[in-house]
Design a protein around this motif. Structure first.
Motif, PDB file in Angstrom:
ATOM      1  N   ASP A  56       0.770  -1.284   0.000  1.00  0.00           N
ATOM      2  CA  ASP A  56      -0.004   0.215  -0.067  1.00  0.00           C
ATOM      3  C   ASP A  56       0.725   1.263   0.149  1.00  0.00           C
ATOM      4  N   ASN A 112      -2.174  10.800  10.015  1.00  0.00           N
ATOM      5  CA  ASN A 112      -2.912   9.440  10.521  1.00  0.00           C
ATOM      6  C   ASN A 112      -2.364   8.266   9.441  1.00  0.00           C
ATOM      7  N   ARG A 115      -2.484   4.634  10.646  1.00  0.00           N
ATOM      8  CA  ARG A 115      -4.008   4.079  10.946  1.00  0.00           C
ATOM      9  C   ARG A 115      -4.007   2.621  10.159  1.00  0.00           C
ATOM     10  N   GLY A 116      -4.451   1.672  10.799  1.00  0.00           N
ATOM     11  CA  GLY A 116      -4.512   0.217  10.347  1.00  0.00           C
ATOM     12  C   GLY A 116      -3.470  -0.597  10.107  1.00  0.00           C
ATOM     13  N   GLN A 118      -1.068  -1.609  12.116  1.00  0.00           N
ATOM     14  CA  GLN A 118      -0.979  -2.867  13.195  1.00  0.00           C
ATOM     15  C   GLN A 118      -1.945  -3.996  12.843  1.00  0.00           C
ATOM     16  N   ALA A 119      -3.292  -3.670  12.368  1.00  0.00           N
ATOM     17  CA  ALA A 119      -4.127  -4.720  12.099  1.00  0.00           C
ATOM     18  C   ALA A 119      -3.679  -5.521  10.966  1.00  0.00           C
ATOM     19  N   LYS A 120      -2.766  -5.103   9.961  1.00  0.00           N
ATOM     20  CA  LYS A 120      -2.176  -5.944   9.097  1.00  0.00           C
ATOM     21  C   LYS A 120      -1.311  -6.911   9.301  1.00  0.00           C
ATOM     22  N   HIS A 146      -3.547   7.944  20.081  1.00  0.00           N
ATOM     23  CA  HIS A 146      -3.877   6.412  20.375  1.00  0.00           C
ATOM     24  C   HIS A 146      -2.861   5.812  21.295  1.00  0.00           C
TER      25      HIS A 146
END
Length: 246
Positions: A56, A112, A115-116, A118-120, A146
């Protein structure tokens, strides 16, 4: 001059101002610091046990057995790949690194950006966030909102304008060079009070502002007494020690 003509002149003037502003912005962001060939070699030929990939809007430096994750915001107007030597060497020590590619190389345009991420990578339990110069300041803005998601904050020639002092669990490492002439040292010292009181500070003797990346000398910087390789090595050592502390 009637009102119709006056309005027409006003519209023309406003349009001209917008055009010049847009032109000035793109002229400004087009003059960025480019990664050296040496920095690119860490992308193209990473060390054994380290995988480098573009995912990404990030560059990921993945070790075989990661012990922690580190989300990194680059300095202003610095090509993302300039931080490959730093992040690849951290990966060699087991630190899973994610460098966020910023719009026009300006972290202020995507504070930002973490964002997202860590979820990956749910296999990584402990995460740190930070960055260099402007990137470090923007990472602080994100960390402020956060704080519970991170074990600590790592700032390279950067400071926090946000008050993080009431978060004792947000361990903080500051690294800067003694010859840095780009960092505003007055503001740096002023905003130390925004950090948790047990922050750690490392001043690299002979280090400069630009050598946290590998993009050559930065305009207005001091004269370094160490090489970029030496400053990178010291920075890696201090970050690894900080993350791996008991």
């Amino acid at each position: 001059m009637n009102n119709k003509n006056k309005k027409r002149i006003v519209v023309i003037i406003v349009f001209a101002i917008i055009v010049f502003a847009v032109f000035g912005f793109f002229n400004y962001v087009d003059d960025y610091y480019k990664a050296t060939d040496r920095a690119w070699s860490y992308i193209n030929e990473p060390a054994e046990g380290v995988t480098v990939s573009y995912v990404d809007n990030t560059i990921v430096f993945e070790p075989e057995e990661p012990v922690a994750g580190f989300i990194f915001y680059p300095g202003g107007l610095v090509e993302t790949e300039a931080y490959a030597p730093l992040m690849e060497q951290l990966a060699e020590q087991g630190i899973f690194g994610v460098v966020v590619e910023m719009p026009y190389y300006l972290a202020m345009l995507d504070a930002n950006g973490a964002r997202g991420i860590q979820a990956k990578y749910p296999e990584i339990e402990d995460w740190y966030i930070g960055g260099h110069s402007l990137g470090g300041a923007m990472a602080c803005l994100y960390a402020n909102r956060h704080q519970s998601e991170y074990e600590g904050l790592i700032l390279l020639a950067a400071y926090s304008t946000k008050d993080l002092s009431d978060e004792p669990e947000m361990d903080t490492l500051l690294v800067r060079g003694s010859e840095d002439q780009v960092l505003n040292i007055e503001k740096y010292n002023k905003y130390l009070s925004n950090l948790p009181k047990d922050y750690q500070e490392v001043v690299i003797d002979g280090g400069c502002h630009g050598y946290f990346g590998d993009y050559g000398m930065q305009a207005g910087d001091g004269e370094p007494a160490v090489t970029v390789e030496e400053q990178t090595y010291i920075t890696v050592d201090k970050i690894v020690e900080f993350i791996g502390r008991e």
